[in-house]
Design an enzyme around this catalytic site. Structure first.
Site, PDB file in Angstrom:
ATOM      1  CG  ASN A   1     -11.036  -1.378  -0.612  1.00  0.00           C
ATOM      2  OD1 ASN A   1     -12.038  -1.241  -1.315  1.00  0.00           O
ATOM      3  ND2 ASN A   1     -10.920  -0.824   0.579  1.00  0.00           N
TER       4      ASN A   1
ATOM      5  CB  CYS B   1     -17.991   0.212   0.214  1.00  0.00           C
ATOM      6  SG  CYS B   1     -17.070   1.671   0.732  1.00  0.00           S
ATOM      7  CG  ASP B   2     -16.170   1.096   5.791  1.00  0.00           C
ATOM      8  OD1 ASP B   2     -15.793   1.680   4.764  1.00  0.00           O
ATOM      9  OD2 ASP B   2     -15.439   0.948   6.782  1.00  0.00           O
TER      10      ASP B   2
ATOM     11  NE  ARG C   1      -5.499   6.755   6.706  1.00  0.00           N
ATOM     12  CZ  ARG C   1      -5.753   7.059   7.976  1.00  0.00           C
ATOM     13  NH1 ARG C   1      -5.133   8.073   8.568  1.00  0.00           N
ATOM     14  NH2 ARG C   1      -6.647   6.385   8.660  1.00  0.00           N
TER      15      ARG C   1
ATOM     16  NE  ARG D   1      -3.447   2.530   2.607  1.00  0.00           N
ATOM     17  CZ  ARG D   1      -4.412   2.781   3.476  1.00  0.00           C
ATOM     18  NH1 ARG D   1      -4.791   1.855   4.334  1.00  0.00           N
ATOM     19  NH2 ARG D   1      -5.012   3.959   3.495  1.00  0.00           N
TER      20      ARG D   1
ATOM     21  CG  HIS E   1     -14.075   3.867  -2.440  1.00  0.00           C
ATOM     22  ND1 HIS E   1     -12.818   3.444  -2.089  1.00  0.00           N
ATOM     23  CD2 HIS E   1     -14.891   3.404  -1.451  1.00  0.00           C
ATOM     24  CE1 HIS E   1     -12.856   2.757  -0.964  1.00  0.00           C
ATOM     25  NE2 HIS E   1     -14.124   2.710  -0.565  1.00  0.00           N
TER      26      HIS E   1
ATOM     27  CE1 TYR F   1     -11.162   6.215  -0.559  1.00  0.00           C
ATOM     28  CE2 TYR F   1     -13.224   6.011   0.644  1.00  0.00           C
ATOM     29  CZ  TYR F   1     -11.875   5.728   0.514  1.00  0.00           C
ATOM     30  OH  TYR F   1     -11.239   4.971   1.463  1.00  0.00           O
TER      31      TYR F   1
HETATM   32  P1  NAD Z   1      -4.244  -5.746   6.933  1.00  0.00           P
HETATM   33  O1  NAD Z   1      -3.031  -5.797   6.080  1.00  0.00           O
HETATM   34  O2  NAD Z   1      -4.132  -5.414   8.364  1.00  0.00           O
HETATM   35  O3  NAD Z   1      -4.980  -7.165   6.843  1.00  0.00           O
HETATM   36  C1  NAD Z   1      -5.108  -7.903   5.703  1.00  0.00           C
HETATM   37  C2  NAD Z   1      -4.770  -9.381   5.980  1.00  0.00           C
HETATM   38  O4  NAD Z   1      -4.955 -10.083   4.751  1.00  0.00           O
HETATM   39  C3  NAD Z   1      -3.315  -9.616   6.410  1.00  0.00           C
HETATM   40  O5  NAD Z   1      -3.273 -10.327   7.610  1.00  0.00           O
HETATM   41  C4  NAD Z   1      -2.725 -10.417   5.254  1.00  0.00           C
HETATM   42  O6  NAD Z   1      -1.771 -11.359   5.657  1.00  0.00           O
HETATM   43  C5  NAD Z   1      -3.958 -11.080   4.680  1.00  0.00           C
HETATM   44  N1  NAD Z   1      -3.815 -11.521   3.290  1.00  0.00           N
HETATM   45  C6  NAD Z   1      -3.183 -10.905   2.278  1.00  0.00           C
HETATM   46  N2  NAD Z   1      -3.292 -11.618   1.157  1.00  0.00           N
HETATM   47  C7  NAD Z   1      -4.015 -12.716   1.448  1.00  0.00           C
HETATM   48  C8  NAD Z   1      -4.455 -13.831   0.694  1.00  0.00           C
HETATM   49  N3  NAD Z   1      -4.188 -13.935  -0.603  1.00  0.00           N
HETATM   50  N4  NAD Z   1      -5.167 -14.786   1.328  1.00  0.00           N
HETATM   51  C9  NAD Z   1      -5.453 -14.674   2.639  1.00  0.00           C
HETATM   52  N5  NAD Z   1      -5.060 -13.640   3.409  1.00  0.00           N
HETATM   53  C10 NAD Z   1      -4.351 -12.675   2.817  1.00  0.00           C
HETATM   54  O7  NAD Z   1      -5.245  -4.750   6.201  1.00  0.00           O
HETATM   55  P2  NAD Z   1      -6.450  -3.878   6.772  1.00  0.00           P
HETATM   56  O8  NAD Z   1      -6.067  -2.456   6.765  1.00  0.00           O
HETATM   57  O9  NAD Z   1      -6.963  -4.439   8.014  1.00  0.00           O
HETATM   58  O10 NAD Z   1      -7.500  -4.030   5.599  1.00  0.00           O
HETATM   59  C11 NAD Z   1      -7.984  -5.259   5.147  1.00  0.00           C
HETATM   60  C12 NAD Z   1      -8.799  -5.095   3.895  1.00  0.00           C
HETATM   61  O11 NAD Z   1     -10.060  -4.531   4.159  1.00  0.00           O
HETATM   62  C13 NAD Z   1      -8.169  -4.194   2.840  1.00  0.00           C
HETATM   63  O12 NAD Z   1      -8.429  -4.731   1.557  1.00  0.00           O
HETATM   64  C14 NAD Z   1      -8.911  -2.912   3.006  1.00  0.00           C
HETATM   65  O13 NAD Z   1      -8.820  -2.125   1.859  1.00  0.00           O
HETATM   66  C15 NAD Z   1     -10.289  -3.455   3.251  1.00  0.00           C
HETATM   67  N6  NAD Z   1     -11.291  -2.553   3.830  1.00  0.00           N
HETATM   68  C16 NAD Z   1     -12.414  -2.360   3.102  1.00  0.00           C
HETATM   69  C17 NAD Z   1     -13.417  -1.573   3.567  1.00  0.00           C
HETATM   70  C18 NAD Z   1     -14.596  -1.336   2.687  1.00  0.00           C
HETATM   71  O14 NAD Z   1     -15.254  -0.362   2.807  1.00  0.00           O
HETATM   72  N7  NAD Z   1     -14.880  -2.185   1.712  1.00  0.00           N
HETATM   73  C19 NAD Z   1     -13.307  -0.983   4.820  1.00  0.00           C
HETATM   74  C20 NAD Z   1     -12.144  -1.180   5.565  1.00  0.00           C
HETATM   75  C21 NAD Z   1     -11.147  -1.997   5.045  1.00  0.00           C
HETATM   76  C1  G6P Z   2     -12.932   3.503   4.174  1.00  0.00           C
HETATM   77  C2  G6P Z   2     -13.196   2.840   2.871  1.00  0.00           C
HETATM   78  C3  G6P Z   2     -12.402   1.574   2.788  1.00  0.00           C
HETATM   79  C4  G6P Z   2     -10.929   1.854   2.989  1.00  0.00           C
HETATM   80  C5  G6P Z   2     -10.713   2.560   4.303  1.00  0.00           C
HETATM   81  C6  G6P Z   2      -9.268   3.016   4.417  1.00  0.00           C
HETATM   82  O1  G6P Z   2     -13.431   2.743   5.212  1.00  0.00           O
HETATM   83  O2  G6P Z   2     -14.546   2.557   2.671  1.00  0.00           O
HETATM   84  O3  G6P Z   2     -12.659   0.983   1.554  1.00  0.00           O
HETATM   85  O4  G6P Z   2     -10.183   0.667   2.985  1.00  0.00           O
HETATM   86  O5  G6P Z   2     -11.525   3.691   4.368  1.00  0.00           O
HETATM   87  O6  G6P Z   2      -9.059   3.555   5.667  1.00  0.00           O
HETATM   88  P1  G6P Z   2      -7.611   3.777   6.268  1.00  0.00           P
HETATM   89  O7  G6P Z   2      -7.906   4.271   7.629  1.00  0.00           O
HETATM   90  O8  G6P Z   2      -6.934   2.436   6.204  1.00  0.00           O
HETATM   91  O9  G6P Z   2      -6.946   4.771   5.390  1.00  0.00           O
HETATM   92 MN    MN Z   3     -14.753   1.199   0.870  1.00  0.00          MN
END
Ligand code: NAD
Ligand code: G6P
Ligand code: MN
Length: 447
Positions: free
Chosen positions: A150, A172-173, A290, A96, A203, A270
């Protein structure tokens, strides 16, 4: 009253910083979404273990009847589950950081899900999420995959094409968080106190109607507030909630400036990356983006708290915060399991819902969710400004998936060049070459 059937869930990305907050939230909602089993799956055993050991202790001390298992073995993880809740980050924070810093070298927005950084992340995520879908179909063919990994827009388009018949829902949240702030602006308590209409891509969308349960139009009051303050509300300041740190406060405030260009609608936060890229770049430190902030705060805090819980063999309750805003995941799972017809924003194939827009685009629109899945609600015709922006952006997302499926350098170059955040094909190529160099272990080979 009948007792509700208990579910078995696997959290894919068990080592995520969001996992403990989601576990506490799941335990808080057992009355409406009872659980018999919680499993964690990750491909990084060491990372997952820290989170899993703490969560296991919390679950066993409070709900010994719930079985728990953390594993890196897909068969163990995906056998006998009703729901896969997926939040993986392929390449983790290290990648990232590069997604954000490489475009910034060229004065271009460097962001997790938007612009070239989001495109690079998309190229990594597709295979990761595809594997989860395939494991689920092999070991628990009746389960649903609720994906919030994501970049959800690109992942959703890829799954639409690669696994068109799979039971996968992308969510998405961000709109949920913004709607929570709308409640505070309006003086309401619960999300169910308002009914919102929204359309766009993930987004990348707009609210065009917000009413109370009696049908009164709340848009004028919201607009008046957003015009002055964006979505920033009192409870955001110095708050522990997910979108409560300084960086998010700035983003919420900036909604005021993106609202100005179209006062008929209320924008997703976004959109700042597309409508105010110059301001965003100006306010970003190219050496501390970030990803660095998150690694130095949320990631450290969550992992430290989990280690301490295990060391002390005790959970007081205040070491980790319950992620109440993540209860949308329970809303979704409950709707699918118990046929509630809850109204939720989901990322689904357009198919005529937005009349004057590509039928095959994955759009974010309100849906009624039952055990048969989502039923999108008709939107109709959207205005030229939004349509123009969405057409450009959806083409970017489709080109990324083309590039991934065909291994095409040219298509990926086109995708980056077409992004509204990128000034020219020359800059697009420089960014692409740098991104390709560091993503060789994750992207398909490009020809
Ligand atoms: P993070 O790196 O803390 O956690 C991600 C985990 O996924 C890690 O433990 C990593 O080892 C694991 N991982 C990576 N590739 C993998 C694979 N191929 N198979 C199984 N596990 C795997 O990240 P985070 O900040 O906690 O975010 C997690 C995800 O959630 C991100 O994709 C983030 O963008 C997403 N997210 C989405 C929303 C939304 O609105 N849709 C909101 C918040 C976070
Ligand atoms: C929001 C979005 C997520 C994104 C996150 C990133 O929740 O909906 O899709 O992954 O923000 O937040 P962060 O705190 O990791 O920048
Ligand atoms: Mn999102």
């Amino acid at each position: 009253m009948n007792t509700l059937e208990k579910s078995s869930v696997v959290i894919a990305g068990g080592g995520s910083t969001y996992t403990p907050g989601i576990i506490l939230m799941l335990l808080d909602h057992l009355d409406r979404f009872p659980l018999r089993k919680i499993k964690f799956y990750d491909n990084d055993e060491e990372r997952q273990k820290v989170i899993a050991d703490a969560c296991e202790l919390i679950i066993h001390k409070n709900h010994p009847e719930i079985e728990f298992l953390a594993t890196c073995n897909p068969e163990e993880a995906f056998t006998d589950v009703d729901f896969v809740m997926a939040h993986i980050r392929v390449g983790k924070y290290k990648m990232r950081e590069l997604d954000e810093k490489i475009p910034m070298k060229y004065g271009v927005v460097g962001q997790e899900t938007c612009g070239p950084g989001g495109i690079a992340y998309g190229m990594r995520s597709i295979q990761g999420v595809l594997d989860l879908v395939d494991y689920m179909e092999k070991y628990s063919p009746n389960a649903w995959l609720l994906n919030y990994s994501n970049p959800a827009a690109i992942v959703a388009e890829a799954m639409r094409r690669l696994r068109p018949h799979s039971k996968i829902l992308n969510i998405c949240d961000m709109p949920i968080s913004i709607e929570n702030n709308m409640l505070e602006i309006l003086g309401f308590e619960k999300r169910s106190d308002i009914v919102t209409k929204y359309y766009g891509l993930n987004h990348f969308g707009w609210w065009y109607d917000v009413r109370d349960k009696e049908g009164n139009d709340l848009m004028p009051k919201l607009k008046e507030y957003v015009k002055e303050n964006g979505y920033l509300v009192q409870s955001d300041i110095d708050s522990a909630k997910q979108h409560g740190d300084n960086s998010w406060n700035e983003t919420y405030k900036m909604a005021k400036d993106i609202y100005a260009i179209d006062p008929d609608t209320l924008p997703n936060t976004y959109l700042k990356y597309y409508l105010l890229p110059d301001t965003v770049v100006e306010h970003t430190d190219p050496n501390y983006t970030r990803a660095n902030q998150v690694m130095d705060t949320r990631e450290k805090e969550v992992f430290t708290a989990c280690r301490q819980i295990v060391e002390k063999n005790e959970f007081r309750g205040d070491e980790l915060s319950l992620d109440e805003h993540a209860s949308y995941i329970v809303d979704l799972a409950t709707a699918l399991k118990f046929n509630t017809y809850a109204r939720m924003l989901l990322i689904v194939e357009n198919n005529g819902i937005i009349e004057n827009f590509d039928k095959t685009a994955m759009v974010e629109v309100p849906c009624l969710v039952s055990s048969a899945g989502p039923e999108p609600l008709f939107v109709g015709t959207i205005p030229t400004f939004q349509k123009g922006m969405m057409e450009e952006q959806v083409a970017v997302e489709k080109l990324v998936v083309d590039a991934w499926m065909e291994g095409s350098y040219q298509k990926l170059w086109q995708a980056i060049a077409l992004s509204k955040t990128v000034p020219s094909v020359t800059v697009a190529k420089q960014i692409l070459d740098d991104l390709y160099e560091v993503n060789k272990a994750y992207w398909p080979e490009l020809k």
